[in-house]
Design an enzyme around this catalytic site. Sequence first.
Site, PDB file in Angstrom:
ATOM      1  N   LYS A  13      -7.420   7.004   9.569  1.00 42.72           N
ATOM      2  CA  LYS A  13      -9.125   7.324   9.841  1.00 42.72           C
ATOM      3  C   LYS A  13      -9.905   7.801  11.319  1.00 42.72           C
ATOM      4  CE  LYS A  13     -10.355   3.948   6.413  1.00 42.72           C
ATOM      5  NZ  LYS A  13     -10.651   2.431   5.801  1.00 42.72           N
ATOM      6  N   ASP A  40      -5.669   2.736   9.909  1.00 40.07           N
ATOM      7  CA  ASP A  40      -6.849   2.007  10.374  1.00 40.07           C
ATOM      8  C   ASP A  40      -6.772   1.359  11.491  1.00 40.07           C
ATOM      9  OD1 ASP A  40      -9.308   1.955   9.409  1.00 40.07           O
ATOM     10  OD2 ASP A  40      -9.326  -0.365   8.452  1.00 40.07           O
ATOM     11  N   GLY A  84       1.139  -1.000  -0.044  1.00 41.25           N
ATOM     12  CA  GLY A  84       0.214  -0.149   0.175  1.00 41.25           C
ATOM     13  C   GLY A  84       0.605   1.571   0.313  1.00 41.25           C
TER      14      GLY A  84
END
Length: 187
Positions: free
Chosen positions: A141, A112, A53
């Site tokens: 997040k 996250d 990622g």
Amino acid sequence: MSEASPLNDEADIGRILLTAETIEKRLDELAETITQDYRSQAQPLTVVVILTGALVFAADLLRRIPLAMRIECLSASSYYSGKQTSGQVSLGQLDHLTVSGRPVLILDDILDSGLTLHAVQSRLQERMKGAQAKICVLLRKDRPRQAQVDADYVAFDIENEFIVGYGLDFSGRYRNLPYIGVLKDGI
Ligand code: IMP
Ligand code: MG
């Protein structure tokens, strides 16, 4: 409801959250901050890039940082089924990473649940003789974490929704989009 388009990634995006220009501008600022913070270190920085990622983010951010550094890569997979973590994190080999006695900066795409970064940070610190590995993420997040971890550097704080692009995938796709967006309903 929509179905994923077999060949056209852009057609699956319902809304753009962060444009390529917005990301680039913010990376200029973030790179400047990191450069100032690490400028006076006696040892070159070791940057640990979490694959897959953080690939795009790392390539763009690190080319803006004119400091001596080593770039190491570490694979992490949290067995994402659909859009949720399974809660299990599997990490690649860490033994070869040059971290002992060095300033270390871990680079990931997103904070996250926090399970991945918590696992990476604790495993690296075992090999760093008490020194602290700092964390830099593109996105953080707004949601409760499942592990006690936070980022030292954050490019963007975002709401709790599933996003793709600029390195982030859904079922392996959309990583090469130059912006960050939300998929259409139903994809
Ligand atoms: P964690 O839940 O903090 O351990 O995050 C693990 C990984 O899940 C991240 O590094 C991403 O690769 C992936 N991930 C988390 N949220 C998203 C998202 O909104 N879109 C795509 N991938 C995500
Ligand atoms: Mg992923």
